[in-house]
Design a protein around this motif. Structure first.
Motif, short mmCIF file in Angstrom:
data_model
loop_
_atom_site.label_atom_id
_atom_site.label_comp_id
_atom_site.label_asym_id
_atom_site.label_seq_id
_atom_site.Cartn_x
_atom_site.Cartn_y
_atom_site.Cartn_z
N LEU B 157 0.05 22.39 -54.92
CA LEU B 157 1.00 21.32 -54.59
C LEU B 157 1.68 21.61 -53.26
O LEU B 157 1.81 20.73 -52.40
N LEU B 158 2.09 22.86 -53.11
CA LEU B 158 2.80 23.27 -51.91
C LEU B 158 1.94 23.06 -50.67
O LEU B 158 2.42 22.62 -49.62
N LEU B 159 0.66 23.38 -50.82
CA LEU B 159 -0.25 23.21 -49.70
C LEU B 159 -0.28 21.76 -49.23
O LEU B 159 -0.24 21.47 -48.04
N LYS B 160 -0.30 20.86 -50.20
CA LYS B 160 -0.31 19.44 -49.85
C LYS B 160 1.04 19.00 -49.29
O LYS B 160 1.12 18.23 -48.35
N GLU B 161 2.10 19.54 -49.91
CA GLU B 161 3.44 19.16 -49.46
C GLU B 161 3.74 19.66 -48.05
O GLU B 161 4.58 19.10 -47.35
N SER B 162 3.03 20.72 -47.65
CA SER B 162 3.29 21.26 -46.30
C SER B 162 2.95 20.23 -45.23
O SER B 162 3.37 20.36 -44.09
N SER B 163 2.19 19.18 -45.60
CA SER B 163 1.85 18.14 -44.62
C SER B 163 3.12 17.42 -44.13
O SER B 163 3.14 16.88 -43.03
N GLU B 171 3.07 21.80 -35.84
CA GLU B 171 1.73 21.40 -35.43
C GLU B 171 0.70 21.82 -36.48
O GLU B 171 -0.21 22.59 -36.17
N GLU B 172 0.87 21.33 -37.69
CA GLU B 172 -0.07 21.70 -38.74
C GLU B 172 -1.13 20.58 -38.89
O GLU B 172 -1.20 19.69 -38.04
N LEU B 173 -1.91 20.64 -39.95
CA LEU B 173 -3.07 19.74 -40.10
C LEU B 173 -2.72 18.26 -39.92
O LEU B 173 -3.33 17.56 -39.10
N PHE B 174 -1.74 17.80 -40.68
CA PHE B 174 -1.45 16.37 -40.68
C PHE B 174 -0.90 15.93 -39.33
O PHE B 174 -1.20 14.81 -38.86
N SER B 175 -0.15 16.81 -38.71
CA SER B 175 0.42 16.45 -37.41
C SER B 175 -0.69 16.30 -36.36
O SER B 175 -0.62 15.44 -35.48
N MET B 176 -1.72 17.13 -36.47
CA MET B 176 -2.87 17.00 -35.56
C MET B 176 -3.59 15.66 -35.79
O MET B 176 -3.97 14.97 -34.83
N ALA B 177 -3.71 15.28 -37.05
CA ALA B 177 -4.35 14.00 -37.35
C ALA B 177 -3.55 12.85 -36.76
O ALA B 177 -4.11 11.89 -36.21
#
Lengths: 247, 221
Positions: B157-163, B171-177
């Motif tokens: 859950l935390l991994l997904k919430e980190s978005s 500058e993590e995954l979702f921010s790059m998208a």
């Protein structure tokens, strides 16, 4: 009265769970080396009584003296008191994440600060005494009920208690495993351990007890030597109970 | 709707760009997971303790976290840690996520502690051990073992919430998208691509948790 030391004295003990009065004015005395067996129907307060004696349940009234010392649970160091009063439970309560040997040395190492080596040496001796030396390194889950209970007895003895309490130690066992546990308890009695035992094993009570107490509705209704209680009970309720269980 | 081959092409083209954000997502998840576990354990112990006001304090924390949206918590905590305490971006974001997941982890630990048979505490006490010694030596080792499967799920859950950290300049995954979709006006493609990244990681962790569960179950028999 003999001059033997009084190990446990209970005076006017009262205990209630909510509105239910479980213990009503219990008084008793157990001297050094005596074996007292508590009998009575379930719900009569036997287990609650011995749980009050090592303060797993807190009394609501009355006094408890252990080896002459009045214990006030609010002030006393209950850990110190419980080191003198061992307890064996109906469901063994062994520590499942520890081996048999680790179960036995846990309290001596953690509470008494003994070295593991020294504690293990003593533990193996105790395990030999209960006939389970070869099981020292297995986990409790691989033992039979009778073996578990004998380990629990060894674990309790490892703290060198002066008094042992047994709360229906054979009630959860298959019938063919009861004997080995009773035999261990008999051996303890012969060695002069002071014991209070809650049990439904009437043959054992007759053989080993110095005193038998019949409890009924939160009171000790009758107290006497086993031959008197079993052969010649004074109280009608005692007679009814014995008739039912001895059939 | 972008064509499948287009999405695949873009996936391959932008793959190098996603590596650093992917690492940051892992770092955020790991840091906040570890800190959240420590916070969770402390509050679980507080909750089952007899320390005056301890259980109340734990309840207050859990109620506040469960009663407010994560995105609001992240903004409040992030700007608190960043602007007021000045912990830097990464730790402000990690701690915000940690404080959030700590509340859920506290409930996991509390449940596990309370699921241990009462006879274990009684056995410890009857041997002359103190309640604290019995908790540390007897109850906690058994409770922690039982906590591992739900903790694994909490970690996922935390991994997904980190978005959500994308909204506080991480500058993590979702921010790059988000950045790539803004640059190319090809939003659907990049949001689909980032969904694949998350899905693959989550499936991988789910597999790991399952394996761990099986190994623990073996130890029980």
């Amino acid at each position: 009265m003999s001059e033997k030391q009084v190990m446990i004295r209970v005076q006017n003990l009262k205990k209630r769970f909510g509105n239910l009065e479980v213990l009503k004015d219990i008084s008793l005395e157990v001297k050094k080396g005596e074996v007292v067996v508590l009998i009575g129907a379930s719900g009569s307060g036997k287990s609650t009584l011995i749980r009050c004696i090592n303060f797993l349940e807190m009394k609501d009234g009355g006094e408890i003296f252990i080896e002459g010392e009045r214990i006030d649970p609010k002030k006393a160091n209950l850990c110190k008191v419980r080191q003198k009063v061992g307890m064996v439970f109906q469901h063994f309560n062994l520590f499942p994440h520890k081996t048999v040997l680790e179960n036995v040395i846990e309290a001596p190492v953690i509470v008494r600060k003994m070295s593991k080596q020294e504690a293990s040496r003593e533990a193996l001796e105790l395990l030999r005494k209960v006939g389970l030396e070869e099981k020292a390194n297995v986990y409790p889950s691989s033992l039979s009920g009778g073996q578990k209970q004998r380990v629990a007895i060894a674990r309790s003895l490892a703290m060198k208690p002066d008094i042992m309490l047994f709360d229906e130690p054979t009630s959860a066992l298959d019938p063919e495993l009861v004997g080995e546990v009773l035999e261990t308890m008999k051996q303890l009695a012969r060695e002069g351990m002071t014991m209070i035992i809650v049990t439904h094993e009437m043959g054992f009570a007759r053989e080993v007890a110095d005193w038998v107490a019949f409890m009924d509705q939160g009171r000790i209704l009758e107290w006497g030597p086993p031959q008197e209680i079993f052969n010649n009970p004074r109280e009608e309720r005692t007679r009814e109970f014995l008739n039912r269980v001895l059939k | 709707m972008p064509s499948f081959s287009h999405v695949v092409e873009e996936f391959i083209r932008t793959f190098p760009l996603f590596m650093k954000p992917l690492l940051l997502t892992f770092e955020l998840t790991f840091a906040s997971g570890v800190v959240g576990t420590v916070i969770g354990l402390l509050f679980a112990l507080l909750k089952v303790s007899r320390i005056p006001l301890g259980p109340m304090l734990a309840d207050l924390y859990i109620t506040l976290i469960r009663g407010t949206p994560l995105i609001v918590q992240i903004f409040v905590l992030y700007f608190g840690f960043y602007k007021v305490v000045d912990l830097g971006q990464f730790w402000s974001a990690s701690l915000a996520l940690a404080v959030h997941s700590g509340a859920y982890i506290a409930e996991i630990f509390r449940g596990a502690i309370q699921s241990i048979d009462k006879g274990q505490m009684e056995a410890g006490l009857s041997l002359g051990m103190s309640p604290a010694q019995t908790m540390r030596r007897i109850i906690l080792p058994q409770a922690l073992k039982r906590s591992i499967p739900p903790l694994g799920n909490q970690f996922i859950l935390l991994l997904k919430e980190s978005s959500l950290a994308a909204f506080i300049a991480m500058e993590e995954l979702f921010s790059m998208a988000r950045r790539l979709s803004a640059e190319t006006f090809d939003e659907m493609t990049f949001f689909l691509i980032v969904a694949v990244y998350y899905l693959v990681i989550v499936l991988f962790f789910t597999y790991l948790v399952k394996r761990l569960e099986q190994r623990l179950a073996k130890g029980d028999s």
